[in-house]
Write a protein that holds these residues in place. Structure first.
Motif, PDB file in Angstrom:
ATOM      1  N   UNK A 200      -2.628  -9.986  10.325  1.00 51.87           N
ATOM      2  CA  UNK A 200      -2.326 -10.916   9.241  1.00 51.87           C
ATOM      3  C   UNK A 200      -3.310 -10.769   8.091  1.00 51.87           C
ATOM      4  N   UNK A 201      -4.586 -10.549   8.405  1.00 48.34           N
ATOM      5  CA  UNK A 201      -5.592 -10.338   7.367  1.00 48.34           C
ATOM      6  C   UNK A 201      -5.268  -9.108   6.531  1.00 48.34           C
ATOM      7  N   UNK A 202      -4.872  -8.030   7.192  1.00 47.23           N
ATOM      8  CA  UNK A 202      -4.488  -6.814   6.472  1.00 47.23           C
ATOM      9  C   UNK A 202      -3.238  -7.030   5.627  1.00 47.23           C
ATOM     10  N   UNK A 203      -2.304  -7.798   6.137  1.00 49.66           N
ATOM     11  CA  UNK A 203      -1.070  -8.069   5.402  1.00 49.66           C
ATOM     12  C   UNK A 203      -1.350  -8.840   4.111  1.00 49.66           C
ATOM     13  N   UNK A 204      -2.239  -9.813   4.187  1.00 53.07           N
ATOM     14  CA  UNK A 204      -2.618 -10.587   3.006  1.00 53.07           C
ATOM     15  C   UNK A 204      -3.282  -9.678   1.967  1.00 53.07           C
ATOM     16  N   UNK A 205      -4.169  -8.793   2.428  1.00 54.88           N
ATOM     17  CA  UNK A 205      -4.811  -7.840   1.517  1.00 54.88           C
ATOM     18  C   UNK A 205      -3.777  -6.925   0.869  1.00 54.88           C
ATOM     19  N   UNK A 206      -2.779  -6.493   1.647  1.00 53.70           N
ATOM     20  CA  UNK A 206      -1.734  -5.611   1.119  1.00 53.70           C
ATOM     21  C   UNK A 206      -0.965  -6.259  -0.029  1.00 53.70           C
ATOM     22  N   UNK A 207      -0.674  -7.534   0.125  1.00 57.79           N
ATOM     23  CA  UNK A 207       0.046  -8.263  -0.927  1.00 57.79           C
ATOM     24  C   UNK A 207      -0.777  -8.291  -2.219  1.00 57.79           C
ATOM     25  N   UNK A 208      -2.076  -8.528  -2.073  1.00 58.80           N
ATOM     26  CA  UNK A 208      -2.954  -8.529  -3.247  1.00 58.80           C
ATOM     27  C   UNK A 208      -2.983  -7.145  -3.901  1.00 58.80           C
ATOM     28  N   UNK A 209      -3.111  -6.111  -3.087  1.00 62.54           N
ATOM     29  CA  UNK A 209      -3.152  -4.754  -3.629  1.00 62.54           C
ATOM     30  C   UNK A 209      -1.890  -4.414  -4.417  1.00 62.54           C
ATOM     31  N   UNK A 210      -0.737  -4.818  -3.885  1.00 62.35           N
ATOM     32  CA  UNK A 210       0.519  -4.558  -4.592  1.00 62.35           C
ATOM     33  C   UNK A 210       0.541  -5.260  -5.946  1.00 62.35           C
TER      34      UNK A 210
END
Length: 440
Positions: A200-210
């Motif tokens: 979940x932590x990685x998923x949240x970071x991915x959204x920010x990166x996009x």
């Protein structure tokens, strides 16, 4: 502004401006790793700690897969920017984004299909299998979120957006830290909870990166329509990326091999090594951050054929890294028992873990030489040099050192093998760099 940073800004200032955000994001990742280890150890179940430690190579493997598109892409993009081939660089960025997503889905499927045999290969036994399985399952399900995040975190720096790359890493790590106790203890998910929090932590970071890729970049793209690039460019990304990823694959191999050698000495030794290796990441990841933080600067000046500035960059990088490695070796060795005791209070774990940590730290100055040399090879597109260094420190050279030292010295030989490998690989690295400098 980016051209001024890459071409005119004094080397120490330019290097630090690119590297410090990477280091800060590494430090946040370190805090996450320490907190993650702390919460797992807080369960007080030795088999759970050992089980999670046995699966760590799978997580490291996913980072390696992300590096194929992240480091491979950033290496090529940096050189293309230096050569002023901006449209091609844009297309390479889109290819790396979508390549990582597709490959992540493929990895999830493979890991789930071959779950049981992989867990046995990792060294699980009756006491650790269920805990390892719980952690493994969720890490496998979330493979895409982990692999994808390595792409924007690397290629954003090629446009000078190192701060934004750092923020993404921080957002994911902070979310992970918050979610860890909720899932491990609050929802009573144990080892599975630690893995869920990570995904979940990685998923949240991915959204920010996009968001950053879409709104903040001028020369990069996430459009699938831009993802079509030439075969030669795909080959360039994959060759350097795969060779870069081998470093992390070798790290997984090193952990797995070390665990197998420690298995006859008991699960307490494996648990202690799991904690020692996590703590060792304090030094290792900071050194990695400073070494690879300057990668866009090296690649850009190599692409623009600014040899004088390139030499200044390399001189600064080597001297700074080696000095930092020596400082960390001294500090970590002195405070080893205190640091290990933060995670587990059991006297045998503290004693074994402190000894293991000190042995790991012996080779840090030499590791610094190898890290900078590896970064140089990747930045200038030296596939052979990158390959040799990638398979050496925690691969071929490490195995040879492990076999020899364990037979000669026994248990302590297992512990000193990494330091021996660091020294030998550093010598190999220097010889490779001299050849590259003379040739280029």
């Amino acid at each position: 502004m980016e051209n001024v940073l890459f071409e005119k800004t004094p080397v120490p200032k330019a290097y630090m401006k690119l590297a410090l955000p990477v280091v800060f994001s590494m430090m946040v990742s370190l805090i996450y790793n320490m907190v993650d280890t702390y919460f797992i150890a807080l369960t007080g179940v030795q088999e759970l700690v050992a089980g999670v430690s046995l699966v760590v190579p799978v997580f490291t493997l996913m980072i390696a897969f992300g590096d194929i598109f992240g480091l491979g892409g950033s290496s090529l993009i940096s050189r293309l920017f230096g050569e002023k081939r901006l449209e091609e660089a844009k297309r390479v960025s889109a290819f790396c984004i979508w390549g990582a997503i597709g490959f992540g889905i493929f990895v999830s499927i493979v890991l789930m299909v071959f779950k049981t045999p992989i867990l046995h290969i990792l060294g699980t036994d009756d006491g650790t299998f269920q805990y390892a399985s719980d952690y493994y399952t969720w890490i496998a399900i979330g493979a895409t979120s982990i692999i994808f995040g390595l792409v924007p975190s690397n290629i954003l720096r090629t446009e000078g957006l190192a701060t934004q790359a750092m923020i993404g890493s921080m957002v994911g790590s902070v979310a992970n830290i918050i979610l860890d106790p909720i899932f491990i203890f609050g929802l009573k998910q144990g080892a599975a909870g630690a893995a869920i929090a990570t995904v979940l932590g990685n998923l949240i970071a991915d959204i920010y990166y996009l968001y950053v890729m879409i709104k903040k970049t001028n020369r990069l793209s996430v459009s699938i329509g831009d993802a079509k690039i030439s075969t030669s460019m795909i080959r360039n990304v994959l060759i350097i990326g795969i060779l870069a990823s081998i470093t992390n694959i070798m790290q997984s191999f090193m952990v797995m091999t070390t665990n197998h050698y420690l298995l006859p000495y008991g699960n307490d030794k494996i648990a202690a090594m799991g904690i020692a290796l996590k703590v060792n990441m304090i030094t290792a990841l900071i050194l990695v951050g400073f070494a690879f933080g300057g990668q866009p600067l090296i690649g850009y000046n190599y692409g623009s054929k600014n040899n004088k500035r390139l030499k200044e960059i390399l001189k600064f990088a080597y001297l700074f890294e080696m000095g930092l490695g020596l400082v960390f070796t001294i500090i970590m060795s002195v405070f080893a028992p205190l640091i290990i005791s933060v995670f587990m209070k059991q006297s045998d774990i503290v004693s074994n873990g402190a000894t293991m940590l000190r042995f790991q730290q012996l080779g840090m100055t030499f590791m610094a030489v190898t890290l900078v040399s590896t970064c140089v090879c990747q930045s200038v597109g030296s596939a052979l040099g990158a390959f040799i260094l990638s398979i050496s420190r925690q691969g071929v050279v490490y195995v040879l050192a492990l076999v020899v030292m364990s037979n000669v010295v026994g248990y302590n030989g297992i512990l000193v093998s990494q330091a021996c490998s660091d020294v030998i690989t550093a010598v190999i690295a220097i010889s490779i760099i001299f050849k590259i400098i003379n040739k280029k």
